[in-house]
Design a protein around this motif. Structure first.
Motif, PDB file in Angstrom:
ATOM      1  N   ARG A 124       0.810  -1.210   0.000  1.00  0.00           N
ATOM      2  CA  ARG A 124       0.000   0.000   0.000  1.00  0.00           C
ATOM      3  C   ARG A 124       0.845   1.263   0.000  1.00  0.00           C
ATOM      4  NH1 ARG A 124      -5.116   1.007   0.550  1.00  0.00           N
ATOM      5  NH2 ARG A 124      -5.574  -1.178   1.041  1.00  0.00           N
ATOM      6  N   GLU A 125       2.021   1.216   0.612  1.00  0.00           N
ATOM      7  CA  GLU A 125       2.837   2.430   0.682  1.00  0.00           C
ATOM      8  C   GLU A 125       3.412   2.828  -0.681  1.00  0.00           C
ATOM      9  OE1 GLU A 125       7.129   1.340   2.241  1.00  0.00           O
ATOM     10  OE2 GLU A 125       5.583   0.393   3.472  1.00  0.00           O
ATOM     11  N   THR A 126       3.368   1.933  -1.673  1.00  0.00           N
ATOM     12  CA  THR A 126       3.781   2.297  -3.031  1.00  0.00           C
ATOM     13  C   THR A 126       2.718   3.199  -3.648  1.00  0.00           C
ATOM     14  OG1 THR A 126       4.971   0.212  -3.326  1.00  0.00           O
ATOM     15  CG2 THR A 126       4.390   1.416  -5.308  1.00  0.00           C
ATOM     16  N   ASP A 127       3.133   4.340  -4.150  1.00  0.00           N
ATOM     17  CA  ASP A 127       2.198   5.286  -4.757  1.00  0.00           C
ATOM     18  C   ASP A 127       1.759   4.748  -6.114  1.00  0.00           C
ATOM     19  OD1 ASP A 127       0.852   7.414  -5.919  1.00  0.00           O
ATOM     20  OD2 ASP A 127       2.164   8.914  -5.002  1.00  0.00           O
ATOM     21  N   ARG A 128       0.572   4.162  -6.126  1.00  0.00           N
ATOM     22  CA  ARG A 128       0.104   3.497  -7.348  1.00  0.00           C
ATOM     23  C   ARG A 128      -0.074   4.498  -8.488  1.00  0.00           C
ATOM     24  NH1 ARG A 128      -4.942  -0.721  -7.522  1.00  0.00           N
ATOM     25  NH2 ARG A 128      -5.005  -1.087  -9.777  1.00  0.00           N
ATOM     26  N   GLU A 129      -0.662   5.643  -8.199  1.00  0.00           N
ATOM     27  CA  GLU A 129      -0.895   6.623  -9.262  1.00  0.00           C
ATOM     28  C   GLU A 129       0.415   7.123  -9.849  1.00  0.00           C
ATOM     29  OE1 GLU A 129      -3.371   9.726  -7.864  1.00  0.00           O
ATOM     30  OE2 GLU A 129      -5.133   8.442  -7.540  1.00  0.00           O
ATOM     31  N   ALA A 130       1.389   7.388  -8.986  1.00  0.00           N
ATOM     32  CA  ALA A 130       2.691   7.850  -9.486  1.00  0.00           C
ATOM     33  C   ALA A 130       3.361   6.759 -10.310  1.00  0.00           C
ATOM     34  CB  ALA A 130       3.582   8.257  -8.312  1.00  0.00           C
ATOM     35  N   LEU A 131       3.184   5.512  -9.891  1.00  0.00           N
ATOM     36  CA  LEU A 131       3.772   4.398 -10.624  1.00  0.00           C
ATOM     37  C   LEU A 131       3.182   4.300 -12.028  1.00  0.00           C
ATOM     38  CD1 LEU A 131       5.790   2.041 -10.228  1.00  0.00           C
ATOM     39  CD2 LEU A 131       3.844   0.625  -9.533  1.00  0.00           C
ATOM     40  N   ILE A 132       1.881   4.423 -12.123  1.00  0.00           N
ATOM     41  CA  ILE A 132       1.224   4.344 -13.427  1.00  0.00           C
ATOM     42  C   ILE A 132       1.616   5.536 -14.296  1.00  0.00           C
ATOM     43  CG2 ILE A 132      -0.995   4.281 -14.604  1.00  0.00           C
ATOM     44  CD1 ILE A 132      -0.181   1.704 -13.142  1.00  0.00           C
ATOM     45  N   GLU A 133       1.807   6.696 -13.685  1.00  0.00           N
ATOM     46  CA  GLU A 133       2.252   7.867 -14.448  1.00  0.00           C
ATOM     47  C   GLU A 133       3.635   7.629 -15.057  1.00  0.00           C
ATOM     48  OE1 GLU A 133       2.129  11.371 -12.118  1.00  0.00           O
ATOM     49  OE2 GLU A 133      -0.067  11.429 -11.959  1.00  0.00           O
ATOM     50  N   ARG A 134       4.509   6.958 -14.309  1.00  0.00           N
ATOM     51  CA  ARG A 134       5.831   6.650 -14.848  1.00  0.00           C
ATOM     52  C   ARG A 134       5.727   5.693 -16.032  1.00  0.00           C
ATOM     53  NH1 ARG A 134       9.631   5.086  -9.831  1.00  0.00           N
ATOM     54  NH2 ARG A 134      11.224   5.142 -11.475  1.00  0.00           N
ATOM     55  N   PHE A 135       4.859   4.704 -15.909  1.00  0.00           N
ATOM     56  CA  PHE A 135       4.650   3.786 -17.035  1.00  0.00           C
ATOM     57  C   PHE A 135       4.093   4.533 -18.242  1.00  0.00           C
ATOM     58  CE2 PHE A 135       4.349   0.308 -13.728  1.00  0.00           C
ATOM     59  CZ  PHE A 135       5.469  -0.358 -14.163  1.00  0.00           C
ATOM     60  N   THR A 136       3.185   5.458 -17.999  1.00  0.00           N
ATOM     61  CA  THR A 136       2.590   6.238 -19.090  1.00  0.00           C
ATOM     62  C   THR A 136       3.646   7.073 -19.788  1.00  0.00           C
ATOM     63  OG1 THR A 136       0.480   6.318 -17.888  1.00  0.00           O
ATOM     64  CG2 THR A 136       0.803   7.914 -19.664  1.00  0.00           C
ATOM     65  N   GLY A 137       4.547   7.661 -19.014  1.00  0.00           N
ATOM     66  CA  GLY A 137       5.617   8.448 -19.613  1.00  0.00           C
ATOM     67  C   GLY A 137       6.537   7.608 -20.482  1.00  0.00           C
ATOM     68  N   ILE A 138       6.779   6.363 -20.068  1.00  0.00           N
ATOM     69  CA  ILE A 138       7.626   5.474 -20.864  1.00  0.00           C
ATOM     70  C   ILE A 138       6.895   5.029 -22.122  1.00  0.00           C
ATOM     71  CG2 ILE A 138       8.767   3.223 -20.882  1.00  0.00           C
ATOM     72  CD1 ILE A 138       9.292   3.596 -17.886  1.00  0.00           C
ATOM     73  N   ALA A 139       5.606   4.714 -22.006  1.00  0.00           N
ATOM     74  CA  ALA A 139       4.835   4.243 -23.158  1.00  0.00           C
ATOM     75  C   ALA A 139       4.677   5.328 -24.210  1.00  0.00           C
ATOM     76  CB  ALA A 139       3.468   3.743 -22.699  1.00  0.00           C
ATOM     77  N   GLY A 140       4.633   6.594 -23.788  1.00  0.00           N
ATOM     78  CA  GLY A 140       4.485   7.683 -24.745  1.00  0.00           C
ATOM     79  C   GLY A 140       3.047   7.856 -25.199  1.00  0.00           C
ATOM     80  N   SER A 141       2.849   8.813 -26.071  1.00  0.00           N
ATOM     81  CA  SER A 141       1.496   9.138 -26.511  1.00  0.00           C
ATOM     82  C   SER A 141       0.882   8.044 -27.367  1.00  0.00           C
ATOM     83  CB  SER A 141       1.518  10.455 -27.300  1.00  0.00           C
ATOM     84  OG  SER A 141       2.407  10.349 -28.416  1.00  0.00           O
ATOM     85  N   SER A 142       1.720   7.222 -28.009  1.00  0.00           N
ATOM     86  CA  SER A 142       1.191   6.193 -28.898  1.00  0.00           C
ATOM     87  C   SER A 142       0.891   4.879 -28.193  1.00  0.00           C
ATOM     88  CB  SER A 142       2.192   5.924 -30.033  1.00  0.00           C
ATOM     89  OG  SER A 142       3.441   5.498 -29.500  1.00  0.00           O
ATOM     90  N   GLY A 143       1.237   4.757 -26.929  1.00  0.00           N
ATOM     91  CA  GLY A 143       1.024   3.507 -26.204  1.00  0.00           C
ATOM     92  C   GLY A 143       0.061   3.671 -25.053  1.00  0.00           C
ATOM     93  N   GLU A 144      -0.600   2.582 -24.685  1.00  0.00           N
ATOM     94  CA  GLU A 144      -1.535   2.577 -23.567  1.00  0.00           C
ATOM     95  C   GLU A 144      -0.940   1.764 -22.419  1.00  0.00           C
ATOM     96  OE1 GLU A 144      -5.263   1.114 -24.834  1.00  0.00           O
ATOM     97  OE2 GLU A 144      -5.680   2.788 -26.202  1.00  0.00           O
ATOM     98  N   VAL A 145      -1.403   2.074 -21.209  1.00  0.00           N
ATOM     99  CA  VAL A 145      -0.960   1.355 -20.022  1.00  0.00           C
ATOM    100  C   VAL A 145      -2.150   0.616 -19.425  1.00  0.00           C
ATOM    101  CG1 VAL A 145       0.006   1.556 -17.703  1.00  0.00           C
ATOM    102  CG2 VAL A 145       0.867   3.018 -19.550  1.00  0.00           C
ATOM    103  N   SER A 146      -2.037  -0.706 -19.343  1.00  0.00           N
ATOM    104  CA  SER A 146      -3.079  -1.538 -18.742  1.00  0.00           C
ATOM    105  C   SER A 146      -2.697  -1.799 -17.293  1.00  0.00           C
ATOM    106  CB  SER A 146      -3.219  -2.856 -19.502  1.00  0.00           C
ATOM    107  OG  SER A 146      -3.590  -2.629 -20.849  1.00  0.00           O
ATOM    108  N   ASP A 147      -3.509  -1.261 -16.370  1.00  0.00           N
ATOM    109  CA  ASP A 147      -3.227  -1.359 -14.937  1.00  0.00           C
ATOM    110  C   ASP A 147      -4.006  -2.529 -14.349  1.00  0.00           C
ATOM    111  OD1 ASP A 147      -2.817  -1.086 -12.253  1.00  0.00           O
ATOM    112  OD2 ASP A 147      -3.835   0.855 -12.066  1.00  0.00           O
TER     113      ASP A 147
END
Length: 652
Positions: A124-147
């Motif tokens: 729980r102490e892992t910031d899930r939203e921040a983690l997904i934002e990092r994945f989104t930044g890596i995927a870029g505008s052309s990629g989607e992130v499945s959480d």
């Protein structure tokens, strides 16, 4: 009479009341005993021996320490099957949950051209939203992130955050990958764009692996196109070895290596897998050639596409040579053409063959010496060398000898091309042999040089290769040169200071960050001669200043060693007040003179080169080029020791 009429009913009433109370007492006692016995039996049947029962009238009390909430509820349910649940009073305690084992936290990350999918269990102490934002930044505008992450309310295990951060870095470099992450284990399976990219990424990941984490890498790269498709196998006084080995399939590679090891090749030999094979029977032909050379005992055999050149050693028995060559010619697949040569023993009166040599120094300078067969050939060789290594780096001292064979120029040009595949080394050309020796940062250099020479010299051309792979020269691994490391130390220090406690050689706590950064860089740079210099201002006695500067330089060296930096080639030197960079008459000048410098020291040149400088030093600290006290030009800069006013006699 009247008293009797009143007393008798009262007495009867009292007796009746007493009987009722007595009956009620025994009834309650019976109910209590029945409830107690029934509930205890029910708990015993459910194997809830930790629970105890007490009764008070109609109330049934459950007492004890339940191992968990489920066990407590089970005890309440068992008691409710015997008596009305409203009569059951819960006085049970729940055991502390400290001993409950946390779940295994892990994340699996899949990345492809469509985006990133992440599944697993995180604390729980892992910031899930921040983690997904990092994945989104890596995927870029052309990629989607499945959480598909789930969260458990337990503390993160040790090393979890470092493992996640490391996986993010790996994911950025690997657009087609699968990464499995836990706190102590990371598995990476990925496809890279090329073999050089694979080696670069693998080297980078292994260097950055967090402490205590086991890293499993499975990186692959597309097979290169090998042209010409080359295999060269030799047996000489140094033993059996490959100069080049190529195979089209893993099965062919295994068969070739098995035959070579039987002939004496070391176990660590390897073959490149690639495309461009001239025949699906390449493995069969290569095995036949290796076995033929093994039977001859010495010589070389070279496959260049479908052309096969076998050169026996001088003095080989002619009958043995004829038999082995005949069997090989008959056994080779139809596509392959064999040219076998048994050299004649040279005339003892021969004064020795002419030769041409080209040397490439580690600094990049090239010298061409020896003989060449025409003025046009000499100009052509000089032009090729200048185009390959730079006009200012080439020195030509070859002389024209028109008695040399017509093929001499082609052999010289082929040798220069081969030299261009090395970081430093030499090429020697004789009428019978082209010899290439040196160091390289390309692990496939030997294969590539063999393919080049086989193509340029033809099937009858004899050559030998001794290319030594050095990891520090491999540009794909991103390892800086010593000069680059020194420059990067200067950038790391920047405006920060390596400070000490006043009047001592104890590093100040605020210095830890800059030392950590320098240590991380030096671990990447590897072992090279580095001088850690200590300097002071002019306050205090000269002897004390020199001693203090030496102790401070040694303290920095010890701090680097404690951070697992290889310091065998480093030295700590204290110069005291003898090398100021500012005026000691001002406080600002004294502060600038109190400093630590990192200096690259190159080896002294050979004694016969009397015109060379005795020592070349390149300072790795901030500052401007200036002149020291002796009038020698130096590139100085520093990380100031401390900014406090010095105490008398400390020379800070």
């Amino acid at each position: 009479m009247r008293l009797s009429r009143i007393g008798i009913p009262v007495l009867a009433f009292i007796i009746a009341a007493g009987l009722c109370v007595l009956a009620a007492f025994f009834s309650v006692k019976a109910v209590e005993d029945s409830s107690l016995e029934g509930v205890e039996t029910a708990l015993s049947l459910e194997e809830l021996d930790w629970a105890e029962v007490d009764v008070n009238g109609l109330q049934v009390f459950l007492i004890g320490e339940a191992p968990d909430e489920a066990a407590r509820f089970e005890a309440m349910t068992a008691a409710g099957t015997v008596v009305d649940s409203a009569r059951v009073i819960d006085q049970m305690l729940i055991a502390e949950s400290e001993g409950i084992r946390p779940p295994e936290f892990s994340v699996e990350i899949l990345r492809n051209d469509d985006g990133i999918s992440v599944i697993g269990l995180i604390p729980r102490e892992t910031d899930r939203e921040a983690l997904i934002e990092r994945f989104t930044g890596i995927a870029g505008s052309s990629g989607e992130v499945s959480d598909l992450l789930e969260i458990a309310d337990f503390p993160a295990p040790e090393g979890w955050r470092e493992a996640i951060d490391f996986s993010m870095r790996a994911l950025r470099d690997l657009p087609r990958s699968k990464i499995s992450v836990s706190a102590d284990h990371i598995a990476v399976k990925a496809m890279t764009d090329s073999e050089s990219a694979r080696r670069r990424v693998e080297g980078d990941l292994r260097r950055r692996t967090p402490d205590g984490v086991e890293l499993a890498l499975d990186l692959s790269a597309p097979r290169p196109v090998i042209t010409p498709f080359t295999l060269r196998f030799l047996i000489d006084e140094d033993g059996a070895r490959f100069d080049a080995c190529s195979a089209d399939t893993e099965a062919a590679r295994d068969r070739i290596l098995s035959a070579a090891r039987a002939a004496g090749v070391p176990e660590d030999a390897n073959c490149r897998l690639g495309l461009g094979v001239p025949s699906r029977q390449w493995g069969d032909a290569a095995v036949m050639g290796i076995k033929a050379l093994q039977e001859l005992g010495a010589g070389s055999i070279t496959f260049s596409n479908a052309d096969v050149a076998l050169l026996a050693e001088e003095g080989t028995d002619e009958a043995l040579f004829d038999r082995v060559v005949g069997e090989l010619e008959n056994g080779l697949p139809d596509l392959f053409a064999l040219n076998a040569v048994l050299p004649e023993t040279p005339d003892e009166t021969d004064a020795g063959p002419p030769e041409f040599t080209a040397t490439l120094s580690p600094e990049g300078s090239v010298q061409l010496r020896g003989r060449i067969n025409s003025e046009i050939a000499r100009q052509t060789a000089d032009s090729l060398a200048r185009a390959s290594f730079g006009s200012e780096a080439v020195y030509t001292a070859a002389r024209v000898d028109e008695t040399l064979p017509a093929s001499w120029a082609a052999r010289v040009l082929a040798g220069l091309e081969a030299l261009g595949e090395l970081s430093n080394g030499a090429v020697r050309i004789t009428p019978d042999l082209v010899s290439v020796r040196g160091n390289t940062g390309n692990p496939d250099a030997s294969d590539e040089i063999a393919a080049l020479l086989a193509d340029k010299l033809g099937e009858a051309g004899e050559f030998e290769i001794d290319a030594t792979y050095l990891e520090k020269l491999d540009a794909s691994l991103g390892i800086p040169t010593p000069q680059e490391c020194v420059a990067q130390i200067r950038e790391i220090v920047g405006d920060r200071k390596i400070t000490f406690e006043p009047g001592s050689a104890n590093l100040d706590a605020s210095t830890a960050d800059v030392i950590d950064d320098i240590a991380e860089l030096l671990q990447l740079c590897g072992d090279f001669p580095l001088e850690v210099q200590g300097h002071t201002d002019s306050q205090g006695r000269e002897e004390m200043n020199e001693q203090l500067s030496q102790e401070r330089a040694q303290a920095v060296l010890d701090a680097l060693r404690n951070r697992r930096v290889l310091t065998s080639a480093y030295r700590a030197v204290g110069y005291g007040e003898e090398r100021p960079i500012e005026d000691n008459a001002t406080e600002a000048g004294r502060e600038a003179n109190r400093r630590i410098e990192f200096t690259l020291v190159q080896a002294e040149p050979a004694e016969e080169d009397s015109t060379a400088p005795e020592e070349l030093e390149e300072s790795a600290t901030e500052g401007d080029t200036g002149t020291d006290e002796d009038g020698e030009n130096t590139e100085d800069g520093s990380s100031s020791d401390d900014a406090d006013s010095p105490e008398e006699g400390t020379g800070e």
